[in-house]
Design an enzyme around this catalytic site. Structure first.
Site, PDB file in Angstrom:
ATOM      1  N   ARG A   1      -3.807 -61.978  -4.078  1.00 51.49           N
ATOM      2  CA  ARG A   1      -3.792 -63.422  -4.301  1.00 51.49           C
ATOM      3  C   ARG A   1      -3.248 -64.134  -3.068  1.00 51.49           C
ATOM      4  O   ARG A   1      -2.102 -63.909  -2.652  1.00 51.49           O
ATOM      5  CB  ARG A   1      -2.910 -63.714  -5.509  1.00 51.49           C
ATOM      6  CG  ARG A   1      -2.881 -65.172  -5.882  1.00 51.49           C
ATOM      7  CD  ARG A   1      -2.104 -65.426  -7.163  1.00 51.49           C
ATOM      8  NE  ARG A   1      -2.487 -66.706  -7.708  1.00 51.49           N
ATOM      9  CZ  ARG A   1      -2.290 -67.100  -8.954  1.00 51.49           C
ATOM     10  NH1 ARG A   1      -1.705 -66.274  -9.805  1.00 51.49           N
ATOM     11  NH2 ARG A   1      -2.685 -68.276  -9.362  1.00 51.49           N
TER      12      ARG A   1
ATOM     13  N   GLU B   1     -14.528 -67.379  -4.470  1.00 53.77           N
ATOM     14  CA  GLU B   1     -13.093 -67.433  -4.739  1.00 53.77           C
ATOM     15  C   GLU B   1     -12.826 -67.453  -6.246  1.00 53.77           C
ATOM     16  O   GLU B   1     -11.819 -68.010  -6.690  1.00 53.77           O
ATOM     17  CB  GLU B   1     -12.440 -68.624  -4.033  1.00 53.77           C
ATOM     18  CG  GLU B   1     -10.985 -68.349  -3.690  1.00 53.77           C
ATOM     19  CD  GLU B   1     -10.347 -69.434  -2.822  1.00 53.77           C
ATOM     20  OE1 GLU B   1     -11.022 -70.364  -2.390  1.00 53.77           O
ATOM     21  OE2 GLU B   1      -9.142 -69.302  -2.561  1.00 53.77           O
TER      22      GLU B   1
ATOM     23  N   HIS C   1     -13.611 -71.361   2.423  1.00 52.91           N
ATOM     24  CA  HIS C   1     -13.761 -72.712   1.870  1.00 52.91           C
ATOM     25  C   HIS C   1     -14.775 -73.490   2.694  1.00 52.91           C
ATOM     26  O   HIS C   1     -14.542 -74.627   3.103  1.00 52.91           O
ATOM     27  CB  HIS C   1     -12.402 -73.428   1.821  1.00 52.91           C
ATOM     28  CG  HIS C   1     -11.284 -72.523   1.388  1.00 52.91           C
ATOM     29  ND1 HIS C   1     -10.301 -72.092   2.233  1.00 52.91           N
ATOM     30  CD2 HIS C   1     -11.040 -71.906   0.208  1.00 52.91           C
ATOM     31  CE1 HIS C   1      -9.489 -71.264   1.593  1.00 52.91           C
ATOM     32  NE2 HIS C   1      -9.909 -71.124   0.360  1.00 52.91           N
TER      33      HIS C   1
ATOM     34  N   TYR D   1      -5.185 -75.528   2.391  1.00 52.49           N
ATOM     35  CA  TYR D   1      -6.254 -74.573   2.720  1.00 52.49           C
ATOM     36  C   TYR D   1      -7.282 -75.213   3.654  1.00 52.49           C
ATOM     37  O   TYR D   1      -7.649 -74.640   4.693  1.00 52.49           O
ATOM     38  CB  TYR D   1      -6.973 -74.101   1.445  1.00 52.49           C
ATOM     39  CG  TYR D   1      -6.243 -73.079   0.604  1.00 52.49           C
ATOM     40  CD1 TYR D   1      -4.897 -72.783   0.800  1.00 52.49           C
ATOM     41  CD2 TYR D   1      -6.910 -72.396  -0.417  1.00 52.49           C
ATOM     42  CE1 TYR D   1      -4.247 -71.849   0.008  1.00 52.49           C
ATOM     43  CE2 TYR D   1      -6.268 -71.453  -1.207  1.00 52.49           C
ATOM     44  CZ  TYR D   1      -4.939 -71.181  -0.998  1.00 52.49           C
ATOM     45  OH  TYR D   1      -4.308 -70.253  -1.786  1.00 52.49           O
TER      46      TYR D   1
END
Lengths: 343, 343
Positions: B71, B283, B222, B193
């Protein structure tokens, strides 16, 4: 008649005497002595710094009016102390005021704030009042005056409330805009600006600022950083954080400009963000000054992208003019012959 | 047959005994005492943590193999010291190794590094070697182990070279992925992020890392943060910094995943970034867990967006499978029956 207002221009071409005073100011601070008094550049120098640059390009691109503020990367709120920051903000704002006096049909003023990491906002509030008295229509709020440590409280923190109260009283919007970076992890225009834009939006999403300030208007520049590209992520995060849908939660108060330097980016922006939340901007002359070899036009000639984007005439009119008059209502009080009354 | 490899999965559903050990480890550190030894969760607990979550959703979505790492938000390299970070990385990586042993057809391992702000990378290099010996196919590199101060050197700095040398020797890629934020200015999944992804790309753009490491492969997750949305800005900045065009300068070495949670974002991604630079990723189960009311499907069901994007079959095949095998060549050495040989 089509009127085009560019909400995002900085005085990146200020005369050399202005820039060199700043250097001497910082040298004086480092030496622990008093800086010499600031003197405005001559009107001729100001005219020369604009006529072959912003004014020429605005003419070529059909931009009627630029909402004009001091050079963002030079605000450098992390240098010196609050007194230094105040003197530098006053110098910059006096210069912008003179630009607007010399070219009242071409520019409207937005002020730099005297911010300093760890200090309060009394000086900022005072400078806003001084600038509004000079006819300014908005302000640039630096959400990270540290220059890349992101050490300031989130924009939803009560730290910022004195400024928001003043903005509410004076019906002023703010553009959320960081300055140069003193952090090697952040290239200013390629990393820092977009990081700050993105996290600013998320700060607003995670809070409830507009419950306290329902009329507050914040412009997030550079097309909203990463936000429109990740609009699904933000819709999903609002849901996970038990916030209302973004349209209710943020989009009565938050606006993105069109400083996105290619057609696919603008097309995405207008496809996910309502036209009423988009303000035309180019940041000309700013971060990216070259000609795109793929198009033969300047990267920052964003009017071309908006012209080519899939928009109705009404939407384009909103982006070019109507929204700016709504977000910056003091524009309507200025003697700009070209500007229609907003309906 | 269509094979789908998800390059971006984290073990966000690890058994409670794993998470509670971490809490006790940090308590022991704060108390200045030795932490108890880590013990893997039982196989039954591991199976239960995955079967109704990642495995169920992967089955529903047709994902054949997930490149799986600890994680990200729990790496928390800013907590404790290097010894704490090493023990926590080893615990996490041992757990991932066990997941892969239990479900070899479903998962391939990517390791967490024992990083700590201000410390060198010897421990990270040693852990990479240990994990590769266990069959791992890549690593997650945290570009800001401070958790939001961005105090680490840029990715182009020689500080990182020992890691890059090891990656070159072992033919391993890295995903550039920060952890949780301890900075109130950064919401982890909504601000931090994407800020880190964006500035990481700009760090690479401003440097010449791939001259020194021509075979290095870095995945920016991302969807590349803000980068594809601002692709014109980056092309223009490369020009201003006298760098080669991005295709030559960076895009032999840099890859973006598809963790962009709406159709317009994926459409933009595939319109500006070559298909060979895009890896399928979701994700799942991660940052955004809800169902999009506009589509009736999970925000992170990114396969639907890629299926619907304007791509040729060959491009889609590249994004779903071929690129992952090229970027993570050690995948081909694993006994995954489903995976074809890349051509």
């Amino acid at each position: 008649m089509l009127v085009i207002i560019d909400c995002h221009g900085h005085y990146t071409t200020a005369p050399a005497s202005h820039t060199s005073w700043r250097e001497r100011q910082l040298e004086a601070f480092a030496a622990g002595v008093r800086a010499e008094a600031y003197r405005l550049p001559t009107d001729d120098d100001i005219r020369a710094s604009l006529q072959d640059h912003q004014l020429r390009l605005a003419g070529q691109r059909g931009i009627d009016l630029t909402i004009f503020s001091p050079r963002a990367s030079a605000m450098a709120h992390h240098r010196g102390d609050l007194a230094v920051s105040r003197a530098w903000a006053e110098a910059n704002n006096d210069l912008i005021a003179r630009v607007v006096e010399l070219f009242p049909a071409d520019f409207a003023g937005v002020c730099q704030l005297p911010q300093t990491p760890g200090e309060g906002l009394d000086a900022a509030v005072a400078e806003v009042r001084r600038c509004v008295a000079m006819g300014f229509v908005g302000l640039n709020l630096n959400p990270d005056p540290s220059g890349g440590a992101f050490s300031a409280p989130p924009l939803t923190d009560r730290y910022w409330y004195p400024l928001y109260e003043t903005m509410a009283e004076l019906d002023l919007p703010a553009m959320i805009h960081v300055s140069g970076s003193c952090n090697p992890a952040f290239h200013a225009t390629g990393g820092y600006y977009l990081a700050a834009d993105t996290t600013a939006f998320m700060q607003l999403l995670a809070g409830d600022l507009f419950t306290d300030f329902p009329g507050l208007r914040l412009v997030i520049p550079h097309g909203g950083g990463a936000v429109p590209y990740h609009w699904g992520r933000y819709r999903g995060l609002a849901d996970m954080l038990s916030k209302p849908p973004l349209r209710e939660h943020l989009m009565r108060n938050v606006f993105f400009d069109t400083c996105v330097y290619h057609q696919p980016g603008i097309d995405l922006l207008v496809s996910v963000i309502e036209a009423e939340n988009i303000l035309f901007g180019s940041e000309m002359i700013g971060a990216v000054r070259g000609v795109d070899p793929e198009t033969g036009h300047h990267f920052d000639d964003t009017r071309r992208y908006v012209d080519a984007a899939p928009l109705t005439d009404e939407q384009r009119h909103a982006i070019f003019e109507v929204n700016a008059l709504r977000v910056y209502p003091r524009l309507s009080t200025l003697p700009h012959q070209l500007i229609e009354n907003p309906s």
